[in-house]
Motif scaffolding. Structure first.
Motif, mmCIF file in Angstrom:
data_model
loop_
_atom_site.group_PDB
_atom_site.id
_atom_site.type_symbol
_atom_site.label_atom_id
_atom_site.label_comp_id
_atom_site.label_asym_id
_atom_site.label_seq_id
_atom_site.Cartn_x
_atom_site.Cartn_y
_atom_site.Cartn_z
ATOM 1 N N ILE A 82 0.842 -1.211 0.000
ATOM 2 C CA ILE A 82 0.000 0.000 0.000
ATOM 3 C C ILE A 82 0.867 1.247 0.000
ATOM 4 O O ILE A 82 0.608 2.209 -0.747
ATOM 5 N N ASN A 85 2.438 1.737 -3.303
ATOM 6 C CA ASN A 85 1.455 2.115 -4.307
ATOM 7 C C ASN A 85 1.105 3.596 -4.245
ATOM 8 O O ASN A 85 0.684 4.189 -5.246
ATOM 9 N N GLU A 86 1.287 4.191 -3.059
ATOM 10 C CA GLU A 86 0.866 5.580 -2.871
ATOM 11 C C GLU A 86 2.027 6.572 -2.885
ATOM 12 O O GLU A 86 1.794 7.780 -2.944
ATOM 13 N N ARG A 87 3.253 6.099 -2.824
ATOM 14 C CA ARG A 87 4.404 6.998 -2.730
ATOM 15 C C ARG A 87 5.019 7.249 -4.110
ATOM 16 O O ARG A 87 4.667 6.602 -5.094
ATOM 17 N N ARG A 92 9.533 4.165 -3.790
ATOM 18 C CA ARG A 92 9.306 2.784 -4.209
ATOM 19 C C ARG A 92 10.620 2.087 -4.543
ATOM 20 O O ARG A 92 10.806 0.911 -4.226
ATOM 21 N N LYS A 172 -9.689 1.867 -10.401
ATOM 22 C CA LYS A 172 -9.620 3.186 -9.761
ATOM 23 C C LYS A 172 -10.986 3.852 -9.700
ATOM 24 O O LYS A 172 -11.250 4.677 -8.812
ATOM 25 N N ARG A 185 -10.084 6.508 4.234
ATOM 26 C CA ARG A 185 -8.995 5.643 3.778
ATOM 27 C C ARG A 185 -9.195 4.194 4.236
ATOM 28 O O ARG A 185 -9.063 3.259 3.453
ATOM 29 N N THR A 193 -10.984 -2.409 -1.351
ATOM 30 C CA THR A 193 -9.731 -2.998 -1.833
ATOM 31 C C THR A 193 -9.591 -4.464 -1.440
ATOM 32 O O THR A 193 -9.346 -5.325 -2.294
#
Length: 277
Positions: A82, A85-87, A92, A172, A185, A193
């Protein structure tokens, strides 16, 4: 296809059949039974279930499995996926390299790394000393914690990669719709998710469970199953019976118990996540 079938027959099906056969014999590496192996029926299994050491090994195996695989690798791998996936791309790349380094490192090397880390006056005790905390002989005082942490560090990358691929397949549009409807979230995570990727969760749990059930090198090199039998999981117990006490038939019977535990765990995962087989 004939060469492939021949290879499967020789190196897969025949060993499986021999394993089932030897489990019901008194096969050994030395002595009279090594020259004249006899069929003994369920005697190996009767002796096994009557042995308190076997019951302790089963308990240690379940504890090790739950904390190092089901909770440790599974949860940490999902959290890392997670975050990845968000950074941004730099985050990464850095985290990915650090986590993957543990996965590609051979188990024997991982064992020596954590032996140096957890040994008396090792790296971890040195770090605790900076905070004026008394040194602890972790491998003797908390041996199961030590092997659990080592296995989590070594195997988490696999779960992370599985969940990274699964998160990429989550539409998405669904996440955006949930956010517009006011879902936070954590609500998006647990209500959108995770249900979408439950197939990947089940697959990952089965794979890491089977891998953890058969883990030998890391534990044996780090603690040898000790001190005493505090980290003596079923693979360690099986090795000692088969190759230290030379009772191959008895050791093979233990391997069948490992197989049964893996099958039961797989069915439990499928039922819990309501995956159709």
């Amino acid at each position: 296809m004939l060469p492939s079938w021949v290879l499967l027959l020789v190196f897969f099906f025949v060993p499986i059949l021999l394993t089932f056969y030897f489990a019901f014999t008194n096969l050994s590496l030395t002595g009279a039974s090594s020259a004249a192996t006899q069929f003994v029926g369920f005697r190996n299994f009767a002796s096994m279930f009557a042995d308190p050491t076997f019951r302790i090994s089963v308990l240690k195996t379940i504890i090790f499995l739950i904390f190092s695989a089901v909770i440790g690798q599974q949860v940490l791998g999902l959290l890392l996926a997670i975050l990845m996936n968000e950074r941004n791309r730099v985050f990464r790349s850095v985290i990915g390299v650090l986590v993957l380094a543990g996965w590609v490192t051979p188990e024997i090397v991982v064992a020596f790394i954590f032996f140096a880390f957890f040994s008396n006056n090792g790296t971890f005790d040195m770090i605790l000393g900076w905070f004026h905390i008394k040194a602890i002989a972790w491998l003797y005082t908390f041996p199961m914690v030590s092997v659990v942490v080592a296995n989590i560090w070594h195997g988490t990358a696999f779960s992370m990669l599985v969940y990274q691929a699964a998160l990429g397949d989550v539409p998405k549009e669904i996440l955006e719709s949930a956010e517009i409807d006011g879902a936070g979230r954590f609500q998006r995570l647990f209500r959108v998710t995770l249900p979408v990727i439950k197939g990947s969760i089940a697959t990952n749990m089965v794979l890491i469970t089977l891998q953890t059930l058969g883990l030998f090198t890391l534990i044996y090199s780090l603690t040898g199953g000790g001190p005493g039998n505090k980290t003596e999981t079923l693979p360690i117990y099986m090795y000692q019976q088969a190759f230290s006490d030379y009772q191959l038939g008895y050791g093979t019977a233990i391997s069948l118990i490992l197989l049964v535990i893996g099958i039961i765990a797989s069915f439990v995962y499928m039922r819990m996540l309501k995956i159709e087989m």
